[in-house]
Design a protein around this motif. Structure first.
Motif, PDB file in Angstrom:
ATOM      1  N   VAL A 182      -1.631  -0.339  -5.364  1.00 58.45           N
ATOM      2  CA  VAL A 182      -0.713   0.643  -4.792  1.00 58.45           C
ATOM      3  C   VAL A 182      -0.483   0.340  -3.318  1.00 58.45           C
ATOM      4  O   VAL A 182       0.648   0.383  -2.821  1.00 58.45           O
ATOM      5  CB  VAL A 182      -1.265   2.070  -4.963  1.00 58.45           C
ATOM      6  N   VAL A 183      -1.561   0.013  -2.616  1.00 60.07           N
ATOM      7  CA  VAL A 183      -1.457  -0.310  -1.193  1.00 60.07           C
ATOM      8  C   VAL A 183      -0.660  -1.598  -1.002  1.00 60.07           C
ATOM      9  O   VAL A 183       0.242  -1.670  -0.155  1.00 60.07           O
ATOM     10  CB  VAL A 183      -2.859  -0.449  -0.568  1.00 60.07           C
ATOM     11  N   GLU A 229       1.575  -3.019  -2.931  1.00 60.48           N
ATOM     12  CA  GLU A 229       2.992  -2.815  -3.226  1.00 60.48           C
ATOM     13  C   GLU A 229       3.703  -2.139  -2.061  1.00 60.48           C
ATOM     14  O   GLU A 229       4.837  -2.490  -1.719  1.00 60.48           O
ATOM     15  CB  GLU A 229       3.135  -1.978  -4.501  1.00 60.48           C
ATOM     16  N   THR A 230       3.018  -1.179  -1.436  1.00 61.84           N
ATOM     17  CA  THR A 230       3.611  -0.483  -0.296  1.00 61.84           C
ATOM     18  C   THR A 230       3.741  -1.411   0.901  1.00 61.84           C
ATOM     19  O   THR A 230       4.782  -1.419   1.580  1.00 61.84           O
ATOM     20  CB  THR A 230       2.760   0.741   0.081  1.00 61.84           C
ATOM     21  N   GLY A 238      -7.191  -0.566  -7.744  1.00 57.32           N
ATOM     22  CA  GLY A 238      -6.496   0.531  -7.086  1.00 57.32           C
ATOM     23  C   GLY A 238      -5.739   0.077  -5.862  1.00 57.32           C
ATOM     24  O   GLY A 238      -4.791   0.728  -5.429  1.00 57.32           O
ATOM     25  N   GLU A 239      -6.170  -1.040  -5.273  1.00 54.11           N
ATOM     26  CA  GLU A 239      -5.504  -1.531  -4.078  1.00 54.11           C
ATOM     27  C   GLU A 239      -4.077  -2.002  -4.350  1.00 54.11           C
ATOM     28  O   GLU A 239      -3.308  -2.249  -3.431  1.00 54.11           O
ATOM     29  CB  GLU A 239      -6.289  -2.689  -3.445  1.00 54.11           C
ATOM     30  N   THR A 277      -9.528   3.660  -2.888  1.00 51.26           N
ATOM     31  CA  THR A 277      -8.168   3.472  -2.404  1.00 51.26           C
ATOM     32  C   THR A 277      -7.193   4.212  -3.300  1.00 51.26           C
ATOM     33  O   THR A 277      -7.390   4.366  -4.481  1.00 51.26           O
ATOM     34  CB  THR A 277      -7.800   1.984  -2.360  1.00 51.26           C
ATOM     35  N   SER A 278      -6.106   4.694  -2.731  1.00 54.11           N
ATOM     36  CA  SER A 278      -5.172   5.517  -3.485  1.00 54.11           C
ATOM     37  C   SER A 278      -3.816   5.522  -2.803  1.00 54.11           C
ATOM     38  O   SER A 278      -3.605   4.876  -1.773  1.00 54.11           O
ATOM     39  CB  SER A 278      -5.691   6.953  -3.578  1.00 54.11           C
ATOM     40  N   ALA A 279      -2.904   6.290  -3.372  1.00 59.46           N
ATOM     41  CA  ALA A 279      -1.568   6.438  -2.794  1.00 59.46           C
ATOM     42  C   ALA A 279      -1.635   7.074  -1.410  1.00 59.46           C
ATOM     43  O   ALA A 279      -0.700   6.925  -0.606  1.00 59.46           O
ATOM     44  CB  ALA A 279      -0.698   7.279  -3.723  1.00 59.46           C
ATOM     45  N   ALA A 308      -1.500   4.325   1.046  1.00 62.59           N
ATOM     46  CA  ALA A 308      -0.146   3.796   1.092  1.00 62.59           C
ATOM     47  C   ALA A 308       0.762   4.711   1.912  1.00 62.59           C
ATOM     48  O   ALA A 308       1.627   4.241   2.656  1.00 62.59           O
ATOM     49  CB  ALA A 308       0.394   3.633  -0.324  1.00 62.59           C
TER      50      ALA A 308
END
Length: 343
Positions: free
Chosen positions: A220-221, A223-224, A217-218, A187-189, A192
């Motif tokens: 970032v997701v 937060e979005t 890593g999730e 998972t990454s930006a 997101a």
């Protein structure tokens, strides 16, 4: 000269022969015997060029064979070192929950696409995303009594499959209404960014549940999703990778030894997915006929879900944006509803 002991040879041969026979017998055991809650479906696809990759396992809920109801469907994506069989102990948990009437009956499809590639299109013969979106989903909708619309469809996955479920679920909000991600491996930006791009279609109707280990890593997701106002929950689990699922053991012998989070997951899907629909009268001779979605005048039909719920006035593709399975009634000949697949 030393005399050869033929009795030892005979014993070795007998043992070898018996092991061979046992191997043949084990190979002959049907999938349903080894994995009693799922059935293997042999399938081929132009999107995948390796034998067996398009095959899948399907879980059908209690009562499926004896009813005419239609059910919501969850598509499960396995991890990079796993296969379709790895996490099927989860189907046993679901079966118990359905029998106890704790969750709604649903269909689960365990896909078997790849060990690598992240469920993406990587070139001719390795079009994993296209296989899922353009082949597997339509095939299941045409073959089994699914609800066949986004409100009755979710995507789920572990590790590489978790990253795949996030990416595909958020990329295709017209096909899915929910996703679950178990400790995503990549998972990454980028994921997101997909949520930001599709926020208008996700907000207010799409549901996300994430389980992961710290650090994650999730985040970032999450937060979005929070920023965009998309419904989600994110649970941090202090365990090893497979333990996030409540499972343990190697890929070919993995067991569900803690049903807590998987139970939560099935309850989540039961809450956000449409409940089973009652049978409706259809013209079985034309059931599941495929129609070109883009060339059809939608105003010529009245549209219903496959379970018979009227969807209101539909006059354009904007009002009915999703390809899929619908119950339709010709305005010119309203005497009989027909089940049609718009592709």
């Amino acid at each position: 000269m030393q005399r050869k002991n033929h009795s030892q040879d005979h014993g070795w041969f007998s043992t070898f022969y018996l092991l061979g026979v046992l191997g043949l017998l084990l190979a002959a055991i049907p999938v349903s015997a080894a994995f009693p809650f799922v059935k293997k479906v042999t399938h081929t696809s132009t999107f995948l060029d390796t034998a067996g990759r398009a095959d899948f396992l399907i879980y059908l809920p209690p009562g499926y064979e004896s009813s005419e109801q239609r059910y919501s469907t969850v598509f499960y994506l396995h991890g990079s070192t796993d296969n379709a069989y790895t996490d099927t102990c989860q189907a046993a948990i679901l079966d118990r929950l359905i029998t106890a009437k704790t969750v709604n009956p649903m269909i689960v499809v365990y896909l078997n696409v790849t060990h690598t590639g992240g469920y993406r299109d990587r070139g001719p013969g390795d079009m994993q995303e296209s296989f899922i979106i353009q082949d597997a989903i339509p095939f299941v909708d045409k073959t089994y009594r699914t609800l066949g619309t986004a409100e009755g469809r979710a995507i789920d996955g572990f590790s590489m499959g978790a990253a795949g479920s996030l990416r595909l679920g958020l990329s295709y909000p017209k096909l899915f209404t929910a996703l679950m991600s178990w400790d995503g491996g990549a998972t990454s930006a980028d994921i997101a960014a997909i949520a930001e791009k599709n926020v208008a279609e996700l907000k207010g109707r799409f549901h996300v549940r994430i389980y992961s280990r710290p650090p994650t890593g999730e985040a970032v997701v999450s937060e979005t999703l929070k920023k965009l106002g998309i419904d989600y929950t994110h649970t941090i689990v202090n365990t090893d990778h497979v333990g996030v699922l409540g499972e343990s053991g190697p890929s070919d012998k993995r067991k569900c030894n803690d049903a807590t989070r998987v139970t939560e997951g099935w309850k989540f899907f039961s809450t956000v997915l449409a409940a089973p629909g009652q049978p409706v009268s259809i013209d079985k001779s034309k059931a599941s006929r495929t129609i070109d979605f883009d060339k059809t005048k939608l105003a010529d039909y009245r549209f219903y879900t496959p379970a018979g719920k009227y969807l209101g006035e539909i006059n354009s593709h904007i009002q009915l944006p999703s390809r899929g399975l619908y119950l339709v009634q010709s305005r010119k000949d309203p005497g009989q509803k027909q089940l049609r697949y718009f592709d």
